[in-house]
Design an enzyme around this catalytic site. Structure first.
Site, PDB file in Angstrom:
ATOM      1  N   ARG A  60       0.837  -1.201   0.000  1.00 41.88           N
ATOM      2  CA  ARG A  60       0.000   0.000   0.000  1.00 41.88           C
ATOM      3  C   ARG A  60       0.877   1.259   0.000  1.00 41.88           C
ATOM      4  O   ARG A  60       1.081   1.884  -1.026  1.00 41.88           O
ATOM      5  CB  ARG A  60      -0.942  -0.017   1.227  1.00 41.88           C
ATOM      6  N   ASP A  61       1.482   1.573   1.119  1.00 46.82           N
ATOM      7  CA  ASP A  61       2.268   2.807   1.204  1.00 46.82           C
ATOM      8  C   ASP A  61       3.507   2.728   0.322  1.00 46.82           C
ATOM      9  O   ASP A  61       3.949   3.733  -0.236  1.00 46.82           O
ATOM     10  CB  ASP A  61       2.680   3.044   2.665  1.00 46.82           C
ATOM     11  N   ASN A  91       9.067   4.247   3.486  1.00 47.84           N
ATOM     12  CA  ASN A  91       8.896   3.692   4.823  1.00 47.84           C
ATOM     13  C   ASN A  91      10.213   3.094   5.299  1.00 47.84           C
ATOM     14  O   ASN A  91      11.063   2.742   4.496  1.00 47.84           O
ATOM     15  CB  ASN A  91       7.872   2.538   4.772  1.00 47.84           C
ATOM     16  N   CYS A  95       4.332   9.377   0.455  1.00 42.91           N
ATOM     17  CA  CYS A  95       2.963   9.867   0.278  1.00 42.91           C
ATOM     18  C   CYS A  95       2.867  10.722  -0.983  1.00 42.91           C
ATOM     19  O   CYS A  95       3.632  11.677  -1.139  1.00 42.91           O
ATOM     20  CB  CYS A  95       2.548  10.703   1.489  1.00 42.91           C
TER      21      CYS A  95
END
Lengths: 298, 298
Positions: free
Chosen positions: A9-10, A243, A234
């Site tokens: 996801r991120d 991350n 983001c």
């Protein structure tokens, strides 16, 4: 402690390269083979705004189903919840509340207060469907548009949430936090949400992510987000980068005497593999440096 | 606490590109302008083995002379000491003792015991010339050839040193340490060398360097090595990568409430500049991500 794999996801949502559904499913499958058991697999975001997540339903339909593996779907609003509820196999709905109005408007088109009101609706909907409802407070350590975010402000938002989350995730979306801030934020949030499990989410944008992760564990945080390969960022925050990497975090924790249930070699291979799929060099270090001690001497 | 800028020595010695004396002097001059006051400027190593350091004397002859700036020359043996003593403006001789025989042989062509015996000679020679004599224990957290190095082993070496160093630097040459190990090693070494100032040296090879730096300060280490740009590594250790970056360390410490006497913008600019000179992307993050809070919001 528990590692939550957020690479699918991120990790993917800020990469220029769009991967096929098959490659995303393989990324998740490889993470599971390396020992990860909780995975933020998709975001239910508007496909025009986050095209990397446009095939969320297809990804969830194809991932392996194992009794001890749970999948998180990230949602930003009521529409996202509806998609999550209509999808096969979301175990947990993770709602994002951005701590500052400016960033919240850019991220999900509403003020922080409006977003907080939607949390109740999303949590109620998720629970009615038998799913866990967790709350991520994004930009909890600082905002790319308005600067400092105080622990008191974040604690105020958590206190104002009408529905008690199954877990609160404190997210340093833009990688500006330091361990002292982690300690303060965890302490303040725990005071207003006693007994709620805490999770933390760090980006290594300014090389503080791993120190923050250790600080979070020291202060009783139970789960840490990480992305295999260290990819990500983001799309709505300038200069946001990856991350903390699952393989580097696991290596750090294993050498610190903390088991993560993961296997370093498989994680490192997966980190290198996903970076190859994206045409980038993985920010994760372990794939290049190798685990220590090296196999020949271990 | 004190930052020791080691970019001109450890930073440059593992880079393929050979810089001119003028560029090295400018690197040092820029670091001083950014607020650094103690600099490992050169190594007196064999020019055929470490060509990046071949112009050590010329660098030292050209660097700025300021009353509060001190220069360290790294030496590996008696021959290195002779060169240091013949050079203008070495304030401090830093001798390297590698903790394992295998790595010591590769690094300086003698066993750890033979190297320990030379320390006495080097320290005596340095002090006779009015210079400080400090001792770096390299590979103190692990060896690329033989694996684990225990805190007890390192403390044993320190205890066996006949001459008391003015400072002991504990070096994680290959970036395998973790904060728990920092705590143990500092505690063990302090027990055998009470009252001797401690310094620590971390590489971020596996993303543990900044957490280790914080742990070292927490356990009373007074000085930390770092290289502006985060460049570097050891030419005689496989897969060794850069030191922790001066700008990222300073940013982390400033946000933690610890002053380093340095200015972030100048450090970050210098990190980007030296990487350009080397034709690489700086491992340091601050030059890309920018300091937080951003100037517009600060």
């Amino acid at each position: 402690m528990e590692i939550v794999e957020v690479g699918p996801r991120d990790g993917l949502q800020n990469e220029k390269t769009l991967l096929s559904t098959e490659v995303k499913v393989e990324y998740i499958t490889r993470a599971i083979a390396a020992g990860v058991r909780r995975i933020e697999a998709v975001a239910f975001a508007h496909p025009a705004r986050v095209p990397q997540m446009a095939d969320a339903e297809a990804v969830l339909a194809a991932v392996p189903r194992l009794p001890d593996v749970s999948y998180i779907g990230l949602v930003l609003n009521r529409r996202g919840l509806d998609r999550a509820l209509a999808s096969a196999g979301v175990d947990e709905v993770n709602y994002v509340l951005v701590a500052t109005d400016e960033f919240s408007q850019r991220n999900q088109g509403m003020s922080t207060a409006a977003s907080l009101a939607q949390w109740d609706e999303v949590a109620a909907g998720a629970r009615a469907a038998g799913l866990r409802a967790t709350l991520t407070v994004a930009a909890a350590f600082g905002c790319p548009f308005t600067g400092e975010v105080t622990a008191q402000h974040v604690a105020g938002l958590v206190a104002a949430a009408q529905t008690r989350p199954d877990e609160i995730c404190l997210a340093d979306t833009i990688g500006v936090g330091v361990p002292r801030q982690v300690a303060e934020l965890v302490t303040e949030v725990r005071a207003v949400a006693p007994g709620v499990a805490l999770r933390a989410h760090f980006h290594n944008t300014r090389n503080t992510g791993y120190a923050n992760a250790l600080a979070a564990l020291e202060y009783g945080v139970l789960a840490l987000d990480a992305s295999t390969g260290g990819i990500g960022g983001c799309p709505f925050a300038p200069a946001a980068t990856g991350n903390i990497a699952t393989e580097d975090l696991a290596h750090l924790l294993h050498r610190s005497g903390t088991d993560t249930g993961t296997r370093l070699a498989e994680l490192a291979e997966t980190g290198t593999w996903i970076a190859d799929q994206l045409g980038i060099t993985a920010p994760a270090m372990l794939g290049r440096a190798g685990a220590f001690p090296p196999p020949a001497t271990a």
